[in-house]
Enzyme design. Structure first.
Site, PDB file in Angstrom:
ATOM      1  N   GLY A 180      37.490  47.084  33.680  1.00 54.97           N
ATOM      2  CA  GLY A 180      36.662  47.896  34.560  1.00 54.97           C
ATOM      3  C   GLY A 180      36.048  47.077  35.671  1.00 54.97           C
ATOM      4  CG  ASP A 181      32.884  44.078  35.228  1.00 56.59           C
ATOM      5  OD1 ASP A 181      32.219  44.854  35.935  1.00 56.59           O
ATOM      6  OD2 ASP A 181      32.433  43.530  34.215  1.00 56.59           O
ATOM      7  CG  LEU A 182      38.497  41.543  36.160  1.00 57.17           C
ATOM      8  CD1 LEU A 182      39.428  40.882  35.159  1.00 57.17           C
ATOM      9  CD2 LEU A 182      38.060  40.549  37.222  1.00 57.17           C
TER      10      LEU A 182
END
Length: 411
Positions: A180-182
């Site tokens: 999700g962060d990447l």
């Protein structure tokens, strides 16, 4: 002139943690001058992420003032660091000087924070109407559930991705990679570069708004999981994918392999590799539909063959027959693959003062150009390392003004 695609572009980086800094890392790798604006009281939160790298290698806690978080060593490369207190009105004035001639601002504050600070797109547009202002947030610039704050695990949970992996009778599975962060920063970079191209034609910048939830859920929708459910196909199938049989992760005598053989030709190659070419004419496995219908039986038949043979032997047998297969590697081995190292998709990581005191790897820029270069040659900066260069040399502030701003903790 640099041969990097974004050479000559200036990015003001207001990001922290992972999603935002990864976006600006990529922009730096493409040649932009990225000025990372950090709070004088501690800077980016990732500066305090264990483990740390120092003169004597890795440690779980700092052993000296020059120790740096591995997270910052990875995400801070290619950037200049300045300190600035954006809560102070004088800090906002300095920020306006920074953006006046910049091309891009990237921020990943919680929704509403930039407006309260007076540094939102509406305010920045008055200073520089050509500026591209990119926001990365959990749920979009207008906010979302609860406080609007989001962490990777929250996004994985809400996107549905946690219930696509794992065995059907097990609980949700959190992906080890913070996907999700990447993922959101990849779309943020696409949006930013697209907006820069449009600004060249229109003379007008714009607000680029990317949400972590939207980015990951949009990829979820690339696979028709709702259609699978409607026709009775399982959405969670564990190590294998019955609707593509033979397909999945299978055991060997000393590890595991990934096998992808959904077509008739690939399946026939699997049978030849196993020394059972007769199975290609067997009514149970002759067609794709029949293989899918008997996926459990087929996968168990292959497992019984593979689990008593070394990984290298199994992979060699399949690839000799033209079947896509590979060993399942651990992360340490994967990032040391000579191919990704040669292409600089993964690069060695060193401390800016002490050099390569540990055998560490970091992301490169995984894009190769025929007529340009992408690289991250500048090491991660210390907090505020470039205050003098940016404020005095680029903005023209006098030494007296810089001293005053530093004394009053504005920078």
């Amino acid at each position: 002139m640099s041969d990097q695609p974004l050479a000559g572009r200036t990015v003001i980086d207001l990001t922290t943690a992972l999603a935002g800094p990864y976006a600006t890392l990529l922009l730096a790798g493409l040649g932009a001058t990225v000025i990372k604006v950090e709070n004088p009281a501690g800077g980016d939160v990732s500066r305090n992420n264990a483990p740390y790298l120092g003169e004597h290698g890795l440690s779980l806690a700092r052993t000296g003032e020059a120790d740096m978080s591995v997270s910052m060593l990875v995400r801070g490369r290619g950037k200049l660091s300045v300190t600035l207190n954006l809560k102070d009105p004088r800090g906002r004035a300095v920020f306006h000087d920074l953006v006046r001639d910049a091309d891009v601002v990237v921020e990943n504050y919680s929704p509403g924070v930039t407006r309260r600070l007076g540094i939102d797109y509406a305010a920045v547009r008055e200073v520089n109407p050509r500026l591209v202002y990119t926001s990365i947030s959990g749920f979009g610039a207008q906010g979302g559930p609860g406080s609007g704050k989001a962490m990777d695990s929250i996004i994985q949970a809400l996107s549905g991705v946690m219930l696509t992996a794992g065995e059907p009778d097990e609980g949700p599975v959190r992906f080890g990679l913070p996907i999700g962060d990447l993922l959101a920063p990849l779309f943020a970079v696409i949006g930013t570069v697209s907006a820069l191209l449009q600004a060249e034609h229109t003379g007008e910048g714009q607000h680029v708004d990317v949400s972590m939830l939207g980015a990951l859920t949009s990829l979820m929708a690339c696979e028709p999981f709702d259609a699978f459910d409607a026709v009775g196909l399982a959405q969670r199938t564990g190590a294998t994918v019955p609707r593509l049989a033979p397909f999945g992760v299978l055991p060997t005598a000393d590890g595991h392999i990934a096998l992808c053989a959904p077509t008739d030709a690939f399946a026939a190659g699997v049978f030849r590799a196993m020394g059972r070419p007769d199975l290609a004419a067997d009514d149970r496995f002759r067609t794709r539909d029949e293989r899918v219908r008997r996926a459990d039986e087929l996968h168990e038949l292959i497992r019984s063959w593979s689990r008593v043979r070394p990984t290298a032997e199994v992979v060699a047998a399949f690839t000799a027959e033209g079947v896509p297969a590979a060993e399942v590697r651990d992360p340490a081995a994967a990032v040391r693959d000579p191919l990704v190292r040669e292409r600089e998709e993964v690069v060695p990581l060193a401390h800016p003062r002490f050099g390569a005191v540990a055998d560490l790897s970091a992301t490169g820029v995984p894009i190769r150009f025929s007529g340009a270069r992408a690289s991250l040659e500048r090491p991660a900066p210390e907090l505020g390392e470039h205050n003098d260069h940016v404020y005095r040399e680029l903005l023209g502030y006098s030494p007296e003004r810089l001293a005053e701003l530093a004394e009053e903790s504005v920078i």
